[in-house]
Design a protein around this motif. Structure first.
Motif, short mmCIF file in Angstrom:
data_model
loop_
_atom_site.label_atom_id
_atom_site.label_comp_id
_atom_site.label_asym_id
_atom_site.label_seq_id
_atom_site.Cartn_x
_atom_site.Cartn_y
_atom_site.Cartn_z
N GLY A 11 -22.36 -4.73 -17.27
CA GLY A 11 -21.34 -3.88 -17.85
C GLY A 11 -20.00 -3.97 -17.17
N GLY A 12 -19.89 -4.78 -16.11
CA GLY A 12 -18.63 -4.94 -15.39
C GLY A 12 -17.70 -5.92 -16.09
N PRO A 13 -16.49 -6.12 -15.56
CA PRO A 13 -15.51 -7.00 -16.19
C PRO A 13 -15.99 -8.43 -16.39
N SER A 14 -16.84 -8.92 -15.47
CA SER A 14 -17.28 -10.31 -15.54
C SER A 14 -18.57 -10.52 -16.31
N ASP A 15 -19.19 -9.40 -16.74
CA ASP A 15 -20.45 -9.51 -17.47
C ASP A 15 -20.23 -10.30 -18.77
N GLY A 16 -20.98 -11.39 -18.93
CA GLY A 16 -20.82 -12.25 -20.10
C GLY A 16 -19.80 -13.35 -19.92
N HIS A 17 -19.09 -13.33 -18.78
CA HIS A 17 -18.08 -14.36 -18.52
C HIS A 17 -18.44 -15.21 -17.30
N LEU A 18 -18.86 -14.57 -16.23
CA LEU A 18 -19.28 -15.28 -15.03
C LEU A 18 -20.78 -15.19 -14.87
N ARG A 19 -21.35 -16.13 -14.10
CA ARG A 19 -22.78 -16.17 -13.88
C ARG A 19 -23.08 -16.33 -12.39
N VAL B 181 0.83 -1.21 0.00
CA VAL B 181 0.00 0.00 0.00
C VAL B 181 0.86 1.26 0.00
N ILE B 182 1.87 1.28 0.86
CA ILE B 182 2.71 2.47 0.97
C ILE B 182 3.47 2.73 -0.33
N ALA B 183 3.87 1.68 -1.03
CA ALA B 183 4.56 1.87 -2.32
C ALA B 183 3.67 2.63 -3.29
N GLN B 184 2.37 2.31 -3.33
CA GLN B 184 1.46 3.03 -4.22
C GLN B 184 1.22 4.46 -3.75
N LEU B 185 1.08 4.65 -2.44
CA LEU B 185 0.87 6.00 -1.91
C LEU B 185 2.08 6.88 -2.21
N LYS B 186 3.26 6.31 -2.08
CA LYS B 186 4.47 7.08 -2.34
C LYS B 186 4.59 7.43 -3.82
N ASP B 187 4.12 6.54 -4.66
CA ASP B 187 4.24 6.74 -6.10
C ASP B 187 3.20 7.70 -6.65
N SER B 188 1.95 7.55 -6.20
CA SER B 188 0.87 8.34 -6.81
C SER B 188 -0.06 9.01 -5.81
N GLY B 189 0.11 8.75 -4.52
CA GLY B 189 -0.75 9.36 -3.51
C GLY B 189 -2.08 8.66 -3.33
N GLN B 190 -2.31 7.57 -4.07
CA GLN B 190 -3.56 6.83 -3.93
C GLN B 190 -3.30 5.35 -4.24
N VAL B 191 -4.29 4.53 -3.90
CA VAL B 191 -4.18 3.10 -4.12
C VAL B 191 -5.25 2.66 -5.11
N GLU B 192 -4.82 1.99 -6.18
CA GLU B 192 -5.76 1.43 -7.15
C GLU B 192 -5.84 -0.08 -6.95
N ARG B 193 -7.05 -0.60 -7.02
CA ARG B 193 -7.25 -2.04 -6.82
C ARG B 193 -8.03 -2.63 -7.98
N GLY B 194 -7.73 -3.88 -8.26
CA GLY B 194 -8.45 -4.59 -9.30
C GLY B 194 -9.89 -4.85 -8.89
N TRP B 195 -10.74 -5.06 -9.91
CA TRP B 195 -12.17 -5.25 -9.68
C TRP B 195 -12.68 -6.32 -10.64
N LEU B 196 -13.42 -7.27 -10.12
CA LEU B 196 -13.96 -8.36 -10.92
C LEU B 196 -15.39 -8.09 -11.35
N GLY B 197 -16.09 -7.21 -10.62
CA GLY B 197 -17.46 -6.88 -11.00
C GLY B 197 -18.47 -7.92 -10.59
N VAL B 198 -18.26 -8.54 -9.42
CA VAL B 198 -19.21 -9.52 -8.91
C VAL B 198 -19.41 -9.30 -7.41
N SER B 199 -20.54 -9.73 -6.91
CA SER B 199 -20.77 -9.86 -5.48
C SER B 199 -20.62 -11.34 -5.13
N VAL B 200 -19.90 -11.61 -4.05
CA VAL B 200 -19.67 -13.01 -3.68
C VAL B 200 -20.08 -13.25 -2.25
#
Length: 492
Positions: free
Chosen positions: A317-325, A271-290
């Motif tokens: 419209g999320g990343p998993s739309d049409g791929h996961l069910r 986390v700190i590496a991202q904050l130091k680099d850009s001031g924020q943290v970006e995270r991946g998203w799958l587009g599902v509720s589990v």
């Protein structure tokens, strides 16, 4: 018991708290005619922690913050206009207060932190600096410097500060939290109650603790004393490396009872590496509720174990739309096993945005690999509002322990559902019934059962009547969010 995040708010006078009646490790107490001896925790081979503390303490800082406090309405005075003692006040010359907005001045709080780079980068907790208009740090040598907030990550409760000092600052080094074992000795250094430079010792009590603080941190539990003001301070191993950031305690009274929690250093470093680099943290998203695979769900869909995360909803419209069910059970991501629902968000969050990940899953009882391009996560919240309507009760629905009603326009409006939503809305539950035990609540809309679409209460009745398995898999819509629930039906 409550979980407390340990930012210490100073009283208005600025006085610092003090302690009394402290019985230290190694102390001796008389009990009647006998003597009770408490043995020390430090290992005999090391002769205590003094050399370790000399090494690490200079990198630990106290963090002082100022927050703007909005004007508040003064409380009603018994001597004010129209109050019971107004005449008394006037007779004896007591000033009659004028009620209205009162500016109480700024609020002050304190916490801890530690230097990670000689150029002046400091790590602390997000909740220590959240909302601060001014931040200062105080070094072990009593030198004070103003600090700038470079970035924060509320999801992990971490923040990165920067101070400009005329000389290089003593910095701590990170160790690997993954190598920690339960029983390893650790020390916490910080600024409890504003005392500064306080050291406590203990062991790693447990690993991988979830304390309802989001899906991205599995905490280290320690019995090293952590109190108000320790937040953001380091947890060191016996090699003098930071293995955690002290963040919260479990306590019935707000004080330490030997159950403290630290963010693992492996999480902190990323986390700190991202904050130091850009001031924020970006995270991946799958587009599902589990949701977890419960024993009832596993039985309903024919799984031999409960490993994985059950897809309850796919975001249009999320990343998993049409791929996961809905109904897919995710077992792996990029070859890494998903044993429980808590592991999936961390694996996806750590994935590179735009990267294609191989998702291993079980669909309709068969293993399948699906390629999904990881998106960028955006915050999302959801709520629940109970609904109502004219109830229908049948013998079949008695096995569920519910009464239901049709989904009308009024119900859709009350529950915040789409115009196309259909099903049977739960209007009441038998307290010890099958549905209540499975977690259903009034206002839930049952949309499917064992794969059969429910458009009206009669469809639900028929599906329950025809169920050939004592456990059924139900898809519910809870104010726009869908999830699967495994329900073991009551005997007919």
């Amino acid at each position: 018991m409550t979980v407390v995040t340990e930012r210490r708010r100073l009283p208005a006078s600025g006085a610092r708290g003090t302690g009394s009646g402290i019985l230290r490790r190694g102390a001796v107490a008389l009990a009647g005619a006998g003597i009770i001896v408490w043995s020390g925790v430090a290992s005999a081979a090391t002769g205590g922690y003094a050399d370790l503390v000399d090494k690490v303490a200079p990198s630990v800082v106290a963090v002082f913050t100022t927050q703007a406090r909005p004007a508040t309405e003064a409380g009603p005075s018994p001597f004010g206009p129209g109050r019971p003692f107004e005449d008394f006040a006037r007779r004896f010359g007591i000033p009659v207060p004028q009620l209205g907005p009162q500016n109480q001045g700024p609020a002050h709080a304190l916490g801890s932190g530690f230097v990670i780079d000689p150029s002046g980068y400091v790590v602390t907790n997000n909740h220590v600096v959240d909302g601060a208009t001014e931040v200062k740090i105080k070094l072990a040598d009593a030198e004070e410097y103003p600090a700038t907030v470079i970035g924060t990550d509320p999801e992990t409760d971490l923040a990165l500060l920067k101070v400009s000092a005329p000389k290089p600052l003593p910095a701590a080094t990170f160790g690997s939290s993954a190598s920690l074992r339960v029983g390893d000795e650790v020390i916490a250094v910080g600024n409890p109650f504003g005392l500064g430079g306080t050291v406590t010792a203990g062991i790693v009590s447990a690993r991988g603790r979830a304390i309802d603080n989001g899906p991205y941190v599995d905490f280290i539990q320690t019995d090293a004393a952590i109190n108000r003001g320790n937040s953001g301070g380091p947890l060191f191993d016996t090699d003098g490396q930071v293995v955690g950031v002290n963040s919260a305690i479990l306590s019935p009274n707000g004080g330490s009872v030997g159950v403290g929690f630290a963010i693992p250093s492996d999480t902190v470093k990323a986390v700190i590496a991202q904050l130091k680099d850009s001031g924020q943290v970006e995270r991946g998203w799958l587009g599902v509720s589990v949701q977890p695979v419960t024993p009832e769900i596993a039985a309903a869909i024919g799984l031999e174990d409960r490993n994985g995360a059950l897809v309850a909803q796919v975001v249009p419209g999320g990343p998993s739309d049409g791929h996961l069910r809905p109904g897919d059970v995710i077992r792996s991501v990029g070859g890494k096993t998903v044993e429980s629902v808590r592991e999936l968000p961390k694996l996806i969050a750590a994935s590179q945005i735009g990267q294609t990940a191989e998702i291993g899953l079980i669909r309709d009882g068969r293993p399948l690999d699906v390629a999904v391009e990881i998106g960028r996560r955006e915050p999302k919240t959801a709520g629940l509002t109970p609904g109502g309507g004219k109830s229908e009760r049948t013998a079949a629905l008695g096995r569920l322990g519910v009464t239901v009603a049709p989904v009308t326009d009024e119900v859709r409006s009350s529950l915040g559902l789409d115009e196309s939503a259909q099903g049977a809305v739960v209007t009441s539950l038998k307290p010890d019934g099958a549905a209540a035990k499975a977690g259903l609540v009034t206002g839930d809309v049952i949309e499917r059962i064992n794969g059969r679409v429910v458009r009206a209460p009669r469809d639900l009745e028929a599906a329950v009547h025809d169920a050939g398995n004592p456990s059924v898999l139900v898809l519910i819509n809870r104010r726009g969010s869908t999830l699967f629930v495994g329900i073991r039906l009551a005997d007919a």
